[in-house]
Write an enzyme that holds these catalytic residues in place. Structure first.
Site, PDB file in Angstrom:
ATOM      1  N   GLU A  35     -42.274  -1.014 -57.755  1.00  0.00           N
ATOM      2  CA  GLU A  35     -41.167  -2.003 -58.055  1.00  0.00           C
ATOM      3  C   GLU A  35     -40.979  -2.975 -56.704  1.00  0.00           C
ATOM      4  O   GLU A  35     -40.898  -3.996 -56.866  1.00  0.00           O
ATOM      5  CB  GLU A  35     -40.013  -1.430 -58.697  1.00  0.00           C
ATOM      6  N   GLU A 113     -58.348   5.870 -42.322  1.00  0.00           N
ATOM      7  CA  GLU A 113     -57.581   6.842 -41.940  1.00  0.00           C
ATOM      8  C   GLU A 113     -56.595   7.105 -43.309  1.00  0.00           C
ATOM      9  O   GLU A 113     -56.223   6.042 -44.035  1.00  0.00           O
ATOM     10  CB  GLU A 113     -56.838   6.386 -40.890  1.00  0.00           C
ATOM     11  N   LYS A 115     -52.968   7.149 -45.094  1.00  0.00           N
ATOM     12  CA  LYS A 115     -52.038   6.694 -44.897  1.00  0.00           C
ATOM     13  C   LYS A 115     -50.970   7.633 -45.194  1.00  0.00           C
ATOM     14  O   LYS A 115     -50.335   7.928 -46.156  1.00  0.00           O
ATOM     15  CB  LYS A 115     -51.581   5.548 -45.993  1.00  0.00           C
ATOM     16  N   ASP A 117     -47.590   9.704 -45.541  1.00  0.00           N
ATOM     17  CA  ASP A 117     -46.193   9.110 -46.014  1.00  0.00           C
ATOM     18  C   ASP A 117     -45.212   9.879 -44.876  1.00  0.00           C
ATOM     19  O   ASP A 117     -44.617  10.849 -45.216  1.00  0.00           O
ATOM     20  CB  ASP A 117     -46.001   9.503 -47.478  1.00  0.00           C
ATOM     21  N   TYR A 223     -52.588   5.278 -32.640  1.00  0.00           N
ATOM     22  CA  TYR A 223     -52.552   4.059 -31.716  1.00  0.00           C
ATOM     23  C   TYR A 223     -52.509   4.310 -30.387  1.00  0.00           C
ATOM     24  O   TYR A 223     -51.814   5.234 -29.948  1.00  0.00           O
ATOM     25  CB  TYR A 223     -51.661   2.974 -32.085  1.00  0.00           C
ATOM     26  N   LYS A 284     -58.630  -0.375 -40.510  1.00  0.00           N
ATOM     27  CA  LYS A 284     -58.666  -1.004 -39.298  1.00  0.00           C
ATOM     28  C   LYS A 284     -60.041  -1.535 -38.734  1.00  0.00           C
ATOM     29  O   LYS A 284     -61.184  -0.746 -38.905  1.00  0.00           O
ATOM     30  CB  LYS A 284     -57.987  -0.188 -38.229  1.00  0.00           C
ATOM     31  N   LYS A 308     -53.159   0.823 -51.176  1.00  0.00           N
ATOM     32  CA  LYS A 308     -52.251   1.590 -52.093  1.00  0.00           C
ATOM     33  C   LYS A 308     -52.981   2.260 -53.017  1.00  0.00           C
ATOM     34  O   LYS A 308     -53.333   1.614 -53.856  1.00  0.00           O
ATOM     35  CB  LYS A 308     -51.022   1.036 -52.385  1.00  0.00           C
ATOM     36  N   CYS A 402     -18.245   4.006 -71.379  1.00  0.00           N
ATOM     37  CA  CYS A 402     -18.379   4.713 -70.072  1.00  0.00           C
ATOM     38  C   CYS A 402     -18.753   6.354 -70.344  1.00  0.00           C
ATOM     39  O   CYS A 402     -17.720   6.808 -70.923  1.00  0.00           O
ATOM     40  CB  CYS A 402     -17.381   4.456 -69.074  1.00  0.00           C
ATOM     41  N   CYS A 405     -15.588   7.765 -67.772  1.00  0.00           N
ATOM     42  CA  CYS A 405     -13.965   7.763 -68.229  1.00  0.00           C
ATOM     43  C   CYS A 405     -13.697   7.195 -69.802  1.00  0.00           C
ATOM     44  O   CYS A 405     -12.682   6.756 -70.194  1.00  0.00           O
ATOM     45  CB  CYS A 405     -13.537   6.638 -67.281  1.00  0.00           C
ATOM     46  N   CYS A 420     -18.932  -0.577 -66.384  1.00  0.00           N
ATOM     47  CA  CYS A 420     -17.740   0.019 -66.740  1.00  0.00           C
ATOM     48  C   CYS A 420     -16.707  -0.687 -65.702  1.00  0.00           C
ATOM     49  O   CYS A 420     -16.913  -0.790 -64.442  1.00  0.00           O
ATOM     50  CB  CYS A 420     -17.540   1.530 -66.347  1.00  0.00           C
ATOM     51  N   CYS A 425     -12.337   4.438 -62.879  1.00  0.00           N
ATOM     52  CA  CYS A 425     -13.374   5.338 -63.280  1.00  0.00           C
ATOM     53  C   CYS A 425     -13.600   6.193 -62.073  1.00  0.00           C
ATOM     54  O   CYS A 425     -14.230   5.804 -60.826  1.00  0.00           O
ATOM     55  CB  CYS A 425     -14.484   4.433 -63.511  1.00  0.00           C
TER      56      CYS A 425
END
Length: 662
Positions: A35, A113, A115, A117, A223, A284, A308, A402, A405, A420, A425
């Site tokens: 996203e 290489e 990647k 995380d 690096y 690279k 990715k 809600c 509440c 809401c 709340c």
């Protein structure tokens, strides 16, 4: 410019800045990589079509996040850049074509290489000893986390090479340690980390090095910058090994794009069996000598790219749909799923965003759904699998009240989200307190989500102002479960310290709609104090670069609310600072009016010298002309050096340049 285009751009910009702050600074991402990437591609397309939209605070120009408070700043001698992304083989082929324009060959060698995380780190050694470790931060200024990095067994405290050496890599948390950590947090009723990356980032930012030591972080280094000359990435990795640094054994020199594709396929299949999380492959160009000619953008090097992995998708049963309430009153719908293994973890819930999203997919409780975990962060339902009996399942009906509440929900004209609007709340109150105390805002250590809930439910803390009244409720705090004298003292000390924060932190902490961390800083720099902000019109706000009409209207509406005015007045009475502190270093503008060109092989990438020149008021150009003031020349120069000689342009060596800027 069309107002709709401008509003769309500003909304995208605000979202991306907020999401970046959540990911890089708070270690609590609210959207997955897919996203974020989609929104970034839309913003880039708008900036390409309307270049006048581009500003220094655009997410397209930013790297990483801000420096967390609690750590001293470290100014990187050369920027820690991010990488451009590729999401398909076609994009890799386009990347290869751009490289070929410089290399003049179809088959280009790439060092591939995994990647990792994790969290980017820079390690600086002087005379063989580790002297500084810093996070990437915003690419230019990071957090000095030396004491914490010294607790990571994989990182050597000494190396056999003398002189100045800087290496960079990724700190990560192995999957097994991540499972142990979350199990421990579950037993202690603490919020769980979303994934190993966020756990690693949260760990490295701990103020207590003992916590870091007990969580068993690890690292890979990839690096190298130092006196020992290396001509390629493969040579750099080999040299890093000889110095005792942990390098990833899965890296491979691929002679062409065909070998790269084979490597990607191999690790797409192996990724879930690795002892650490990866979310792609980094390529690279192997030959360092062409890096300057291949070039850089403001944010990324053109000689490297990150492929990715596509999101893994699985099918499961939708067991329930339920709503939660955020700090602004926004209703977020969520899915309860029949647990399924996805991207190496057990998934039992997913985000559904809003009611319109659910209706557009025709999601029904009891039906089969397809789920992805893009970016390995937050699972998301992406489609349904209609069987013969699907039509007999009950149609989803949006909430009208809600879930906390029971107030009637409202939806603004032109928006899809429900809200809401009951400012009392309980869910909103708790979320607003958590946000105000969060690291990116007032950074009140010891006032996390579970503590806020505990204090709220015991009626000790019922609003933001009440944070600064806890000093008068010590007896009530000590009576709570797991609250000892030391814990109370530390909490109150952190609360007292927060009163001295600069304006942008408290402004962000107030939770004004559309005001993310970066926008708060823009406003603080422009208006300097809160009183001026409160008296500013929406028209004046909208004129500020990086703000826009949507944010301007939100600010004025918030400041005009009597209740909010009372909150600000109460915070003032408790001694909070509402002025902006400019702590950025003053750099002498000794190169103002000068135009510089850089050529040849130097001790640092060209971008390092460009940053120094620009910080001192100078400009840089890619070509030599009669208007060029200086040519900075390294080894193995070419046509630029010859042209500078022809035109009589002053030519400086690197040593002469360093003397000039002292």
């Amino acid at each position: 410019m069309d107002k709709k285009i401008l509003d769309r751009y500003n909304l995208l910009k605000t979202k991306l800045i907020q999401w970046g702050q959540e990911y890089y600074e708070n270690d609590t991402p609210s959207v997955d990589d897919a996203e974020y990437d989609q929104a970034m591609q839309t913003l880039l397309a708008l900036e390409e079509q309307y270049p006048e939209l581009i500003s220094e605070d655009s997410p397209s120009q930013l790297i990483g996040g801000a420096v967390a408070s609690g750590f001293s700043k470290y100014h990187h001698t050369q920027a820690m850049m991010s990488l451009g992304d590729a999401f398909s083989v076609e994009e890799l082929e386009k990347f290869n074509q751009q490289i070929s324009k410089v290399s003049n060959q179809i088959d280009n060698p790439y060092f591939a290489e995994l990647k990792i995380d994790g969290l980017s780190i820079a390690l600086i050694y002087e005379e063989g000893r580790l002297v500084t470790a810093a996070t990437r931060g915003d690419g230019k200024i990071g957090e000095n986390v030396t004491n914490n990095v010294r607790q990571i067994a994989a990182i050597p405290l000494t190396i056999p090479q003398k002189g100045h050496v800087e290496v960079r890599g990724e700190v990560y948390l192995p999957k097994a340690e991540f499972e142990k950590l979350n199990h421990h947090r579950l037993l202690n009723d603490e919020p769980l980390f979303a994934n190993p990356r966020n756990a690693a980032a949260g760990t490295l930012r701990q103020l207590d090095p003992k916590i870091v030591r007990n969580r068993h972080l690890s690292a890979f280094i990839y690096y190298y910058y130092g006196d020992q000359k290396v001509a390629s990435q493969s040579e750099a990795i080999a040299h890093l090994k000889t110095l005792g640094f942990p390098t990833n054994p899965e890296g491979k020199l691929c002679q062409n794009l065909t070998e790269v594709k084979t490597y990607i396929q191999e690790y797409s299949d192996k990724r879930n069996n690795l002892p650490y999380e990866i979310d792609g492959i980094v390529l690279k160009y192997n030959d360092f000598n062409l890096y300057d000619e291949i070039g850089y953008t403001a944010k990324v090097p053109k000689w490297a790219i990150a492929y990715k992995f596509p999101a893994e998708v699985k099918e499961t049963t939708l067991l329930d749909i339920y709503g939660t309430v955020g700090r602004t009153g926004k209703i977020t719908y969520n899915a309860k799923l029949n647990p399924v293994q996805l991207a190496g973890t057990n998934v039992g819930a997913a985000t559904l965003n809003n009611a319109q999203f659910i209706q557009s997919l025709d999601l029904r409780i009891g039906g089969k759904v397809k789920v992805k975990k893009a970016g390995d962060i937050i699972p998301e339902v992406i489609s349904i699998s209609k069987g013969k009996t699907y039509a007999n399942l009950p149609v989803f009906v949006p909430l009208t009240h809600c879930p906390v509440c029971d107030s009637l929900l409202e939806k603004n004209t032109g928006e899809v989200d429900q809200y809401c609007i009951n400012i009392d709340c309980p869910a909103q109150i708790k979320r607003s307190i958590e946000h105000f105390a969060s690291r990116g805002a007032q950074n009140i250590v010891g006032l996390g989500e579970m503590i806020v809930v505990q204090l709220y439910e015991n009626e000790i803390l019922t609003d933001v102002v009440g944070i600064y009244e806890l000093k008068d409720k010590v007896d009530q705090l000590l009576a709570l479960d797991k609250f000892g004298q030391k814990k109370v003292d530390n909490l109150l000390a952190s609360i007292e310290k927060s009163k001295q924060n600069s304006l942008e932190r408290v402004l962000f902490g107030l939770g004004i709609r559309h005001i993310g961390n970066k926008t708060a800083l823009i406003l603080a720099k422009e208006f300097r104090n809160l009183d001026t902000l409160m008296q500013t019109s929406s028209e004046a706000f909208a004129l500020v670069e990086g703000v826009g009409e949507v944010v301007a209207e939100s600010l004025v509406d918030w400041f005009n609310e009597t209740r909010n005015q009372h909150v600000i007045q109460a915070l003032k009475e408790h001694g909070l600072n509402f002025d902006y502190f400019d702590n950025s270093p003053v750099i002498p503008q000794t190169l103002t009016g000068q135009t510089w060109v850089i050529t040849g092989t130097l001790s640092h990438p060209r971008q390092y010298f460009e940053a120094i020149i620009q910080a001192r008021g100078g400009k840089t150009s890619s070509s030599v002309s009669a208007k060029t003031s200086y040519l900075l020349a390294g080894e193995m120069t070419g046509s630029k050096f010859n042209k500078a000689q022809e035109l009589g342009v002053k030519i400086l060596t690197e040593a002469e340049f360093n003397d000039l800027i002292k």
